[in-house]
Motif scaffolding. Structure first.
Motif, PDB file in Angstrom:
ATOM      1  N   ASP A  27       0.859  -1.185   0.055  1.00 49.59           N
ATOM      2  CA  ASP A  27      -0.051   0.034  -0.052  1.00 49.59           C
ATOM      3  C   ASP A  27       0.938   1.308  -0.013  1.00 49.59           C
ATOM      4  OD1 ASP A  27      -2.360  -1.352   0.016  1.00 49.59           O
ATOM      5  OD2 ASP A  27      -2.334  -1.551   2.327  1.00 49.59           O
ATOM      6  N   ARG A  30       1.456   6.901   3.527  1.00 51.51           N
ATOM      7  CA  ARG A  30       0.886   8.143   3.748  1.00 51.51           C
ATOM      8  C   ARG A  30       1.629   9.306   4.427  1.00 51.51           C
ATOM      9  NH1 ARG A  30      -3.221   4.220   6.626  1.00 51.51           N
ATOM     10  NH2 ARG A  30      -4.272   3.537   4.904  1.00 51.51           N
ATOM     11  N   ASP A  32       1.933  13.416   5.534  1.00 54.90           N
ATOM     12  CA  ASP A  32       1.420  14.701   5.589  1.00 54.90           C
ATOM     13  C   ASP A  32       2.548  15.492   6.143  1.00 54.90           C
ATOM     14  OD1 ASP A  32      -1.326  13.926   5.580  1.00 54.90           O
ATOM     15  OD2 ASP A  32      -0.818  12.677   7.451  1.00 54.90           O
ATOM     16  N   GLN A  55       3.440   7.490   7.403  1.00 56.17           N
ATOM     17  CA  GLN A  55       2.624   6.713   7.977  1.00 56.17           C
ATOM     18  C   GLN A  55       3.014   5.358   7.003  1.00 56.17           C
ATOM     19  OE1 GLN A  55      -1.237   8.005   8.443  1.00 56.17           O
ATOM     20  NE2 GLN A  55      -0.695   8.515  10.613  1.00 56.17           N
ATOM     21  N   ASN A  56       3.067   4.236   7.408  1.00 60.23           N
ATOM     22  CA  ASN A  56       3.398   2.970   6.815  1.00 60.23           C
ATOM     23  C   ASN A  56       2.301   1.957   7.212  1.00 60.23           C
ATOM     24  OD1 ASN A  56       4.063   0.744   5.453  1.00 60.23           O
ATOM     25  ND2 ASN A  56       5.870   0.265   6.802  1.00 60.23           N
ATOM     26  N   PRO A  57       1.122   1.887   6.242  1.00 60.59           N
ATOM     27  CA  PRO A  57      -0.011   0.931   6.456  1.00 60.59           C
ATOM     28  C   PRO A  57       0.353  -0.464   5.977  1.00 60.59           C
ATOM     29  CG  PRO A  57      -0.280   2.113   4.339  1.00 60.59           C
ATOM     30  CD  PRO A  57       1.347   2.524   5.055  1.00 60.59           C
ATOM     31  N   GLU A  94       4.511   4.994  12.219  1.00 67.08           N
ATOM     32  CA  GLU A  94       4.665   6.305  11.613  1.00 67.08           C
ATOM     33  C   GLU A  94       5.986   6.716  12.308  1.00 67.08           C
ATOM     34  OE1 GLU A  94       2.256   9.202  14.482  1.00 67.08           O
ATOM     35  OE2 GLU A  94       0.931   8.254  12.729  1.00 67.08           O
ATOM     36  N   PHE A 142       6.497   9.245  -2.853  1.00 73.32           N
ATOM     37  CA  PHE A 142       5.196   9.523  -2.418  1.00 73.32           C
ATOM     38  C   PHE A 142       4.871  11.030  -2.864  1.00 73.32           C
ATOM     39  CE2 PHE A 142       8.977  11.090   0.171  1.00 73.32           C
ATOM     40  CZ  PHE A 142       8.738  12.424   0.213  1.00 73.32           C
ATOM     41  N   ASP A 144       1.687  14.191  -1.704  1.00 77.37           N
ATOM     42  CA  ASP A 144       0.847  14.873  -0.714  1.00 77.37           C
ATOM     43  C   ASP A 144       0.224  16.138  -1.389  1.00 77.37           C
ATOM     44  OD1 ASP A 144      -0.904  14.973   1.724  1.00 77.37           O
ATOM     45  OD2 ASP A 144       0.672  16.485   2.372  1.00 77.37           O
TER      46      ASP A 144
END
Length: 157
Positions: A27, A30, A32, A55-57, A94, A142, A144
């Motif tokens: 995935d 995330r 921010d 953030q690592n999901p 995270e 990444f 954002d």
């Protein structure tokens, strides 16, 4: 001879299947923007430290050894930066990563010129694009997007 070719082909297909399972789908991270702090610049450049919450999901930790990013505001490039920081974003966890960025005098002038052409805006759209370097197959890209909102002025009685 034909049997040897078939065995070789089957072994090759099995090896490719094993390799693809090692680098299974992940995935996306995330990212921010959580902070922008002034730093010491030189000459006509401005320097800031950008703080990113990563953030690592995923169910595997992500090791990194370097980070690079570009920051655009109002659809125009504003700042870029790199850092040789290394570490790990834990699985289902995270981490806040700091990256020093530079804003050239030309970029600052272009942003000021764009803002001077009309009524003041409450929100300015931004976009961050970058990558966490992690070796041959471990680099993670990444991005954002968001809106920078300035605090409302406090009315004095």
């Amino acid at each position: 001879m034909a049997l040897a070719r078939r065995i070789t082909l089957i072994a090759l297909l099995l090896a490719l299947g094993a390799c693809s399972s090692l680098f299974g789908t992940r995935d996306p991270l995330r990212i921010d923007l959580v902070g922008l702090e002034p730093a010491t610049g030189q000459g006509m450049e401005a320097r800031f430290t950008v703080k990113l919450r990563v953030q690592n999901p995923n169910d595997q930790a992500i090791d990194y050894n370097g980070i690079a990013l570009d920051l655009s505001v109002n659809g125009q490039p504003l700042a870029s930066g790199v850092s040789d920081a290394s570490g790990q974003v834990p699985r289902f966890g995270e981490k806040v990563i700091s990256v020093p960025v530079s804003i050239s005098a030309f970029s600052a002038f272009r942003q000021a010129w764009g803002l001077s052409g009309g009524p003041p805006r409450q929100g300015m759209p931004y976009e961050i694009n970058g990558k966490l370097a992690g070796g041959l197959f471990g680099t993670v890209r990444f991005s954002d997007k968001g809106v920078l909102n300035w605090p409302e002025p406090v009315a004095r009685p």
